[in-house]
Scaffold this motif. Sequence first.
Motif, PDB file in Angstrom:
ATOM      1  N   GLY A 183     -55.105  56.248  71.785  1.00  0.00           N
ATOM      2  CA  GLY A 183     -54.050  56.741  70.893  1.00  0.00           C
ATOM      3  C   GLY A 183     -54.089  56.151  69.455  1.00  0.00           C
ATOM      4  N   TYR A 184     -55.231  55.832  68.968  1.00  0.00           N
ATOM      5  CA  TYR A 184     -55.620  55.573  67.784  1.00  0.00           C
ATOM      6  C   TYR A 184     -56.018  56.564  66.730  1.00  0.00           C
ATOM      7  CZ  TYR A 184     -55.827  50.446  68.434  1.00  0.00           C
ATOM      8  OH  TYR A 184     -55.443  49.166  68.705  1.00  0.00           O
ATOM      9  N   SER A 185     -56.138  56.576  65.534  1.00  0.00           N
ATOM     10  CA  SER A 185     -56.601  57.316  64.450  1.00  0.00           C
ATOM     11  C   SER A 185     -58.184  57.102  64.565  1.00  0.00           C
ATOM     12  CB  SER A 185     -56.266  57.227  63.117  1.00  0.00           C
ATOM     13  OG  SER A 185     -54.854  57.385  63.013  1.00  0.00           O
ATOM     14  N   PHE A 186     -59.135  57.989  64.118  1.00  0.00           N
ATOM     15  CA  PHE A 186     -60.415  58.090  63.881  1.00  0.00           C
ATOM     16  C   PHE A 186     -60.936  58.338  62.532  1.00  0.00           C
ATOM     17  CE2 PHE A 186     -64.546  59.934  63.548  1.00  0.00           C
ATOM     18  CZ  PHE A 186     -65.365  58.875  64.156  1.00  0.00           C
ATOM     19  N   VAL A 187     -61.860  57.259  62.206  1.00  0.00           N
ATOM     20  CA  VAL A 187     -62.199  57.424  60.697  1.00  0.00           C
ATOM     21  C   VAL A 187     -64.015  57.301  60.756  1.00  0.00           C
ATOM     22  CG1 VAL A 187     -62.349  56.430  58.368  1.00  0.00           C
ATOM     23  CG2 VAL A 187     -60.337  56.343  59.914  1.00  0.00           C
ATOM     24  N   ASP A 188     -64.669  58.126  60.155  1.00  0.00           N
ATOM     25  CA  ASP A 188     -65.925  57.886  60.167  1.00  0.00           C
ATOM     26  C   ASP A 188     -66.245  57.109  58.543  1.00  0.00           C
ATOM     27  OD1 ASP A 188     -68.707  58.328  59.067  1.00  0.00           O
ATOM     28  OD2 ASP A 188     -68.845  59.805  60.737  1.00  0.00           O
ATOM     29  N   VAL A 242     -63.210  53.009  63.891  1.00  0.00           N
ATOM     30  CA  VAL A 242     -64.035  53.263  62.892  1.00  0.00           C
ATOM     31  C   VAL A 242     -65.486  53.200  63.012  1.00  0.00           C
ATOM     32  CG1 VAL A 242     -64.803  52.328  60.533  1.00  0.00           C
ATOM     33  CG2 VAL A 242     -62.436  51.928  61.327  1.00  0.00           C
ATOM     34  N   ALA A 243     -65.984  54.632  63.024  1.00  0.00           N
ATOM     35  CA  ALA A 243     -67.504  54.795  63.030  1.00  0.00           C
ATOM     36  C   ALA A 243     -68.047  54.243  61.834  1.00  0.00           C
ATOM     37  CB  ALA A 243     -67.726  56.162  63.756  1.00  0.00           C
ATOM     38  N   THR A 244     -68.810  53.046  61.991  1.00  0.00           N
ATOM     39  CA  THR A 244     -69.535  52.800  60.765  1.00  0.00           C
ATOM     40  C   THR A 244     -70.854  53.451  60.339  1.00  0.00           C
ATOM     41  OG1 THR A 244     -70.669  50.718  61.690  1.00  0.00           O
ATOM     42  CG2 THR A 244     -68.587  50.295  60.899  1.00  0.00           C
ATOM     43  N   GLY A 245     -71.628  53.347  59.332  1.00  0.00           N
ATOM     44  CA  GLY A 245     -72.853  53.582  58.981  1.00  0.00           C
ATOM     45  C   GLY A 245     -73.765  52.627  59.585  1.00  0.00           C
ATOM     46  N   GLY A 246     -74.938  53.253  59.928  1.00  0.00           N
ATOM     47  CA  GLY A 246     -76.089  52.393  60.624  1.00  0.00           C
ATOM     48  C   GLY A 246     -76.159  51.057  60.061  1.00  0.00           C
ATOM     49  N   GLY A 247     -76.323  51.110  58.557  1.00  0.00           N
ATOM     50  CA  GLY A 247     -76.753  50.208  57.561  1.00  0.00           C
ATOM     51  C   GLY A 247     -75.564  49.000  57.132  1.00  0.00           C
ATOM     52  N   ALA A 253     -65.008  50.316  51.490  1.00  0.00           N
ATOM     53  CA  ALA A 253     -64.244  51.154  52.331  1.00  0.00           C
ATOM     54  C   ALA A 253     -63.978  50.407  53.451  1.00  0.00           C
ATOM     55  CB  ALA A 253     -65.265  52.389  52.616  1.00  0.00           C
ATOM     56  N   LEU A 254     -64.817  49.622  53.919  1.00  0.00           N
ATOM     57  CA  LEU A 254     -64.597  48.877  55.164  1.00  0.00           C
ATOM     58  C   LEU A 254     -63.516  47.835  55.048  1.00  0.00           C
ATOM     59  CD1 LEU A 254     -68.330  48.217  56.306  1.00  0.00           C
ATOM     60  CD2 LEU A 254     -66.522  49.821  57.357  1.00  0.00           C
ATOM     61  N   ARG A 255     -63.265  47.308  53.750  1.00  0.00           N
ATOM     62  CA  ARG A 255     -62.413  46.339  53.290  1.00  0.00           C
ATOM     63  C   ARG A 255     -60.907  46.976  53.519  1.00  0.00           C
ATOM     64  NH1 ARG A 255     -62.404  44.262  47.295  1.00  0.00           N
ATOM     65  NH2 ARG A 255     -61.959  46.644  47.118  1.00  0.00           N
ATOM     66  N   THR A 256     -60.858  48.322  53.003  1.00  0.00           N
ATOM     67  CA  THR A 256     -59.831  49.094  53.023  1.00  0.00           C
ATOM     68  C   THR A 256     -59.135  49.208  54.407  1.00  0.00           C
ATOM     69  OG1 THR A 256     -60.215  50.076  50.792  1.00  0.00           O
ATOM     70  CG2 THR A 256     -58.527  51.167  52.300  1.00  0.00           C
ATOM     71  N   LEU A 257     -60.385  49.871  55.160  1.00  0.00           N
ATOM     72  CA  LEU A 257     -60.235  50.398  56.526  1.00  0.00           C
ATOM     73  C   LEU A 257     -59.539  49.376  57.503  1.00  0.00           C
ATOM     74  CD1 LEU A 257     -62.911  52.851  57.075  1.00  0.00           C
ATOM     75  CD2 LEU A 257     -60.749  53.318  56.706  1.00  0.00           C
ATOM     76  N   ILE A 273     -66.996  40.181  57.715  1.00  0.00           N
ATOM     77  CA  ILE A 273     -65.711  39.680  57.395  1.00  0.00           C
ATOM     78  C   ILE A 273     -64.635  40.643  57.655  1.00  0.00           C
ATOM     79  CG2 ILE A 273     -64.435  38.381  55.532  1.00  0.00           C
ATOM     80  CD1 ILE A 273     -66.844  37.268  54.582  1.00  0.00           C
ATOM     81  N   TYR A 274     -64.946  41.897  57.079  1.00  0.00           N
ATOM     82  CA  TYR A 274     -63.971  42.972  57.378  1.00  0.00           C
ATOM     83  C   TYR A 274     -63.770  43.541  58.505  1.00  0.00           C
ATOM     84  CZ  TYR A 274     -64.887  43.001  52.111  1.00  0.00           C
ATOM     85  OH  TYR A 274     -64.839  42.641  50.841  1.00  0.00           O
TER      86      TYR A 274
END
Length: 294
Positions: A117-122, A167-172, A155-159, A181-182
Amino acid sequence: MKAMCGSVLQFNAAVNLEKPKVLVFNKKWKKEDGLLVANLNSKSRKKFNLVLSNCMKESNACTLETGNFCASSDGNWFLKAKGKEVASGLNERCIFLVGMMGSGKTTVGKVLSEALGYSFVDSDKYVEQVVGAASVTEIFNEWGEAYFRDNESKALRTLSLMPQQVVATGGGAVIRPVNWIYMKQGITVYLDVPLDALARRIAAVGTDSRPLLHFDSGDPYTKAFMGLFTISKKRSEWYSNADVTVSLLDVADSLGLEDVSDLTPAAIAVEVLVQTEKYIWSRNNRSNRIFPSN
């Protein structure tokens, strides 16, 4: 077909079927209620022993447990019930999926977010929107990798400050300590996929959208594999920092599959939920031992 709890069901894929599949059904054996756990594309494996146990009378569903893998014979019920259960333990914390390019973070993340029941972010798409670029490749070509990494960290700090997101993060994303930390504001889950499977996936669609896999010569599979091999050596230690590791080899093995590509996103999402729940439980237990209640 009839089955009792605790019985062993044998699924035999007919040789003449082009793309046989394994579905787990509810007690009424309705195909539309089945949870697709595997596409049987492997030529060498035609037979699967699945142990059906732990029937749940109140939900009219049975639970399928094989080794590390746990899935429900009523797919919709299990994903929603397990997702709701895990979500309550998360206390609105985000889940950050990490892993190599092509590991299925986006595909699995969408299934996972729906279950929770979450939102999804790439995160890659998020950076593209913020920068105003059409793709990550364009950002690399126009401004360089460092520029992309800076914006990825922002972006990761904001998310990380936003609740209830997968959150699907980039491979790097894992190579910068500040990103951990984020991401550690939530729970990090590493999707561990063999390099051979990753190379086959990427070779099938091309490397145009993978700026770190551009080579002058070689067939698509070889270029993808060699690039992935080089990248994985640099990142493997970083991936080990994840709170939860989901090994697709282990999941496939528990289902009797020889090829991780036969697994469905739903099956992988179920394993993420199960392993995340175990992680939350173990952390809570440690906290209780350190700070026992009176």
